[in-house]
Scaffold this motif. Structure first.
Motif, PDB file in Angstrom:
ATOM      1  N   ARG A  23       0.820  -1.212   0.000  1.00  0.00           N
ATOM      2  CA  ARG A  23       0.000   0.000   0.000  1.00  0.00           C
ATOM      3  C   ARG A  23       0.853   1.260   0.000  1.00  0.00           C
ATOM      4  NH1 ARG A  23      -3.324  -0.315   4.811  1.00  0.00           N
ATOM      5  NH2 ARG A  23      -2.021  -2.040   5.377  1.00  0.00           N
ATOM      6  N   TYR A  70       3.452  -5.903  -6.958  1.00  0.00           N
ATOM      7  CA  TYR A  70       2.442  -5.214  -6.140  1.00  0.00           C
ATOM      8  C   TYR A  70       1.424  -4.528  -7.045  1.00  0.00           C
ATOM      9  CZ  TYR A  70       5.574  -5.391  -1.993  1.00  0.00           C
ATOM     10  OH  TYR A  70       6.358  -5.776  -0.953  1.00  0.00           O
ATOM     11  N   SER A  74      -2.404  -5.891  -7.162  1.00  0.00           N
ATOM     12  CA  SER A  74      -3.368  -4.961  -6.566  1.00  0.00           C
ATOM     13  C   SER A  74      -4.337  -4.408  -7.601  1.00  0.00           C
ATOM     14  CB  SER A  74      -2.635  -3.811  -5.877  1.00  0.00           C
ATOM     15  OG  SER A  74      -1.819  -4.307  -4.852  1.00  0.00           O
ATOM     16  N   THR A 151      -6.923   2.767  -2.737  1.00  0.00           N
ATOM     17  CA  THR A 151      -5.809   2.243  -1.943  1.00  0.00           C
ATOM     18  C   THR A 151      -5.499   3.172  -0.774  1.00  0.00           C
ATOM     19  OG1 THR A 151      -4.900   1.173  -3.909  1.00  0.00           O
ATOM     20  CG2 THR A 151      -3.420   1.424  -2.035  1.00  0.00           C
TER      21      THR A 151
END
Length: 182
Positions: A23, A70, A74, A151
């Motif tokens: 994140r 990532y 995501s 996010t």
């Protein structure tokens, strides 16, 4: 016979740490990463983690293969949970697609399942761009800004939850998550 111990608390801490890293990368460097991804995809046609190691020529990225992972993971999760995923009918393997738009550029993610899972960013065909812009197929087109904002919001929610949550071992030996003040 050898016995293996599994430390639940350690595993949860590792998961939480990796999730925070993911994140943090997306919220702090996501826009710059997306610009680099689009540039590389426009030059190469596609980009995945293996390209960082084996690509010829090597991609010019300011981030690692893990961070590229990532982004892939995501963004695909976001697409799956928010608009669903079309499939590439011409692909012989089970798959799903996601489309993201950033600064007028549309990029797709293809995730393929076979003996494992592989995913990559790729250039979107002119026909697909036309469909996304001019038909009901456009429901699958996601604005990259929406992904970043989501996010960031999830990051804020996670911080609120983690500051008032504890994981404890109950009498039966299982783990429970409890909310309350410290």
């Amino acid at each position: 016979m050898m016995k293996t111990k599994f430390n639940v608390v350690s595993a949860l801490e590792d998961y939480k740490r990796r999730d925070e890293e993911r994140r943090e990368f997306i919220t702090n460097k996501g826009y710059a990463a997306m610009e680099e991804i689009i540039k590389e995809v426009n030059q190469r046609g596609s980009l995945n983690e293996a390209d960082i190691y084996y690509g010829t020529p090597k991609p010019q990225l300011s981030f690692s293969d893990v961070e590229l992972g990532y982004m892939l993971t995501s963004m695909m999760e976001y697409a799956t949970n928010h608009v669903g995923n079309p499939v590439d009918e011409e692909c012989e393997f089970e798959n799903k697609l996601a489309y993201f738009e950033y600064k007028g550029e549309i990029i797709q993610i293809l995730e393929v399942y076979g003996q494992g899972t592989d995913s990559w960013f790729s250039k979107t065909s002119d026909d697909t761009i036309n469909q996304l812009n001019n038909t009901a197929y456009g429901v699958y087109l996601i604005q990259f800004d929406d992904f970043i904002n989501y996010t960031k919001n999830k990051d804020n929610e996670s911080n609120k939850l983690s500051s008032s949550s504890t994981i404890s071992n109950d009498i039966t030996g299982g783990y429970t998550v409890e909310r309350g003040s410290k």
